[in-house]
Motif scaffolding. Sequence first.
Motif, PDB file in Angstrom:
ATOM      1  N   GLU A  81       0.828  -1.213   0.000  1.00  0.00           N
ATOM      2  CA  GLU A  81       0.000   0.000   0.000  1.00  0.00           C
ATOM      3  C   GLU A  81       0.859   1.257   0.000  1.00  0.00           C
ATOM      4  O   GLU A  81       0.361   2.351  -0.227  1.00  0.00           O
ATOM      5  N   ASN A  82       2.135   1.097   0.289  1.00  0.00           N
ATOM      6  CA  ASN A  82       3.053   2.224   0.134  1.00  0.00           C
ATOM      7  C   ASN A  82       3.649   2.168  -1.268  1.00  0.00           C
ATOM      8  O   ASN A  82       3.713   1.113  -1.884  1.00  0.00           O
ATOM      9  N   GLY A  83       4.075   3.322  -1.750  1.00  0.00           N
ATOM     10  CA  GLY A  83       4.802   3.308  -3.008  1.00  0.00           C
ATOM     11  C   GLY A  83       6.113   2.572  -2.822  1.00  0.00           C
ATOM     12  O   GLY A  83       6.772   2.713  -1.791  1.00  0.00           O
ATOM     13  N   ILE A  84       6.487   1.769  -3.808  1.00  0.00           N
ATOM     14  CA  ILE A  84       7.744   1.035  -3.693  1.00  0.00           C
ATOM     15  C   ILE A  84       8.375   0.947  -5.076  1.00  0.00           C
ATOM     16  O   ILE A  84       7.676   0.777  -6.079  1.00  0.00           O
ATOM     17  N   ALA A  85       9.692   1.120  -5.120  1.00  0.00           N
ATOM     18  CA  ALA A  85      10.429   1.077  -6.391  1.00  0.00           C
ATOM     19  C   ALA A  85      11.715   0.303  -6.162  1.00  0.00           C
ATOM     20  O   ALA A  85      12.550   0.719  -5.354  1.00  0.00           O
ATOM     21  N   CYS A 109      13.396   1.653  -2.886  1.00  0.00           N
ATOM     22  CA  CYS A 109      12.973   2.897  -2.245  1.00  0.00           C
ATOM     23  C   CYS A 109      11.504   2.752  -1.869  1.00  0.00           C
ATOM     24  O   CYS A 109      10.716   2.218  -2.641  1.00  0.00           O
ATOM     25  N   ASP A 114       4.955  11.697   2.923  1.00  0.00           N
ATOM     26  CA  ASP A 114       5.674  12.587   1.995  1.00  0.00           C
ATOM     27  C   ASP A 114       7.153  12.247   1.880  1.00  0.00           C
ATOM     28  O   ASP A 114       7.889  12.933   1.172  1.00  0.00           O
ATOM     29  N   ASP A 115       7.590  11.201   2.585  1.00  0.00           N
ATOM     30  CA  ASP A 115       9.010  10.859   2.570  1.00  0.00           C
ATOM     31  C   ASP A 115       9.271   9.640   1.690  1.00  0.00           C
ATOM     32  O   ASP A 115       8.464   8.715   1.640  1.00  0.00           O
ATOM     33  N   VAL A 116      10.405   9.672   1.005  1.00  0.00           N
ATOM     34  CA  VAL A 116      10.878   8.484   0.301  1.00  0.00           C
ATOM     35  C   VAL A 116      12.155   8.032   0.996  1.00  0.00           C
ATOM     36  O   VAL A 116      13.096   8.807   1.164  1.00  0.00           O
ATOM     37  N   ARG A 117      12.155   6.782   1.402  1.00  0.00           N
ATOM     38  CA  ARG A 117      13.275   6.234   2.156  1.00  0.00           C
ATOM     39  C   ARG A 117      13.960   5.165   1.310  1.00  0.00           C
ATOM     40  O   ARG A 117      13.291   4.368   0.658  1.00  0.00           O
ATOM     41  N   ILE A 118      15.285   5.203   1.292  1.00  0.00           N
ATOM     42  CA  ILE A 118      16.043   4.112   0.673  1.00  0.00           C
ATOM     43  C   ILE A 118      16.103   2.994   1.709  1.00  0.00           C
ATOM     44  O   ILE A 118      16.676   3.168   2.790  1.00  0.00           O
TER      45      ILE A 118
ATOM     46  N   LEU C 145       4.789   6.952  -7.438  1.00  0.00           N
ATOM     47  CA  LEU C 145       4.540   5.611  -6.875  1.00  0.00           C
ATOM     48  C   LEU C 145       4.125   5.791  -5.418  1.00  0.00           C
ATOM     49  O   LEU C 145       4.955   5.973  -4.527  1.00  0.00           O
ATOM     50  N   ASP C 146       2.824   5.760  -5.202  1.00  0.00           N
ATOM     51  CA  ASP C 146       2.247   6.021  -3.878  1.00  0.00           C
ATOM     52  C   ASP C 146       1.376   4.853  -3.416  1.00  0.00           C
ATOM     53  O   ASP C 146       0.582   4.999  -2.485  1.00  0.00           O
ATOM     54  N   GLY C 147       1.540   3.719  -4.097  1.00  0.00           N
ATOM     55  CA  GLY C 147       0.718   2.561  -3.753  1.00  0.00           C
ATOM     56  C   GLY C 147      -0.550   2.463  -4.588  1.00  0.00           C
ATOM     57  O   GLY C 147      -1.235   1.439  -4.539  1.00  0.00           O
TER      58      GLY C 147
END
Lengths: 165, 165, 165
Positions: A81-85, A109, A114-118, C145-147
């Motif tokens: 459900e979170n963005g993932i790349a 990532c 609002d944060d993108v974490r590696i 990419l937000d899910g």
Amino acid sequence: MSIEDDIAALKGRVQQLEDTLAIFQLVATYGPSVDSGAVPEAGLLWTEDGYYDTDIQASAPQGTHGRDAINAMAEMIARSENGIAHVTYMPAVKVDGDRAIAVNHTSPCVAVGDDVRIARISSNRWELERIDGRWQTRLRTNRVLDGSAESKEVLAQGVRDTFPR
Amino acid sequence: MSIEDDIAALKGRVQQLEDTLAIFQLVATYGPSVDSGAVPEAGLLWTEDGYYDTDIQASAPQGTHGRDAINAMAEMIARSENGIAHVTYMPAVKVDGDRAIAVNHTSPCVAVGDDVRIARISSNRWELERIDGRWQTRLRTNRVLDGSAESKEVLAQGVRDTFPR
Amino acid sequence: MSIEDDIAALKGRVQQLEDTLAIFQLVATYGPSVDSGAVPEAGLLWTEDGYYDTDIQASAPQGTHGRDAINAMAEMIARSENGIAHVTYMPAVKVDGDRAIAVNHTSPCVAVGDDVRIARISSNRWELERIDGRWQTRLRTNRVLDGSAESKEVLAQGVRDTFPR
């Protein structure tokens, strides 16, 4: 050289270039396919018995074995459900007939609010094979770069394997 | 065109493709070789008197001069107890005979505990030369992208140099 | 096959390789050109009526239409007082004559003080066209990419479009 020799030499060089770009394509497709749950494409990047030897999946401490398990992994990742790349960086590649080695960094990532974490940054060495005219991954060794000698050795071996001689 | 002309033209186009991929390979090998201390491969990416003109090394404020100093840098980086990855992104490349220019972003990532931090993101313009049949870096200009005109000009010049005309 | 057939086949294969690398070049030039305000190069990556269909620009909620608007965007980005890097990762590409599709991740990184922040990570599907002998972007679909299912579908469609068959 005769014209026939010239043409044979050109065919070999063009084949080598095509193989290198096919392996770039494979590596570049890994992330977009698992992030989006693109089954069966995600699985077809691996041999039927391909082995993703990774130290990162709590759910699969021995890594992921076989194309079906890769497809299941892609389906699981795409349900996030979170963005993932799953980012795969441009590899160094050495092709030798129907076998090839690639080495690169990868880093998943994750977007949380609002944060993108590696999540981590890893070393990768890929053993690839051409089967039925299509490049596939027989073994991908993936280790979190955490300062350990083992994680560095994955890169060092890959560099030695792919360096132009 | 005669068959001989056709073959000569094809040889030239294939050479151009091989050169572009050789430069991709060089750029893609930079990170994995320094992160793992792969000496002598790290040094062989540079000419004997190659100059890594960078504003980021407190230990080398004028950048790094020569292949031996590059090897020493790789050995130093690989001793890091934290995970470290010198990520080099896919470059734009223009080949002109035995010379070439490349432009790209790079960013070293450092793992500290469970966090991965991007240490900086930099502009890069590479001047490359083919010596003894192998592509090598004569000059790599690397500037932290910090909003300064100088750091942007590295990218702008690289784009102008490599843009298809 | 006759020598003439051999040469015609080689020309086609070399053209396909050149086209793939030209599209790599286009994708790799996007970031360095907008980050540095390299006008007109930034705009020339797009067709005159090219459409950057993106959900990220507060200033352009319907995306960016046309080469002039792309150039204006590059000029605006390059005025940033913070360091900024529009990173484009290596794409998977499929060329079909004068049309091509590419799929990849992109992520803009922003330097604020000593920190570099990934602003977002997005899915991208590029529709490209060769016009006047130069590859250009007709449509780039870019979703954070937000899910969301929509953001994943951009990648899934791109993977299906580019997968080797």
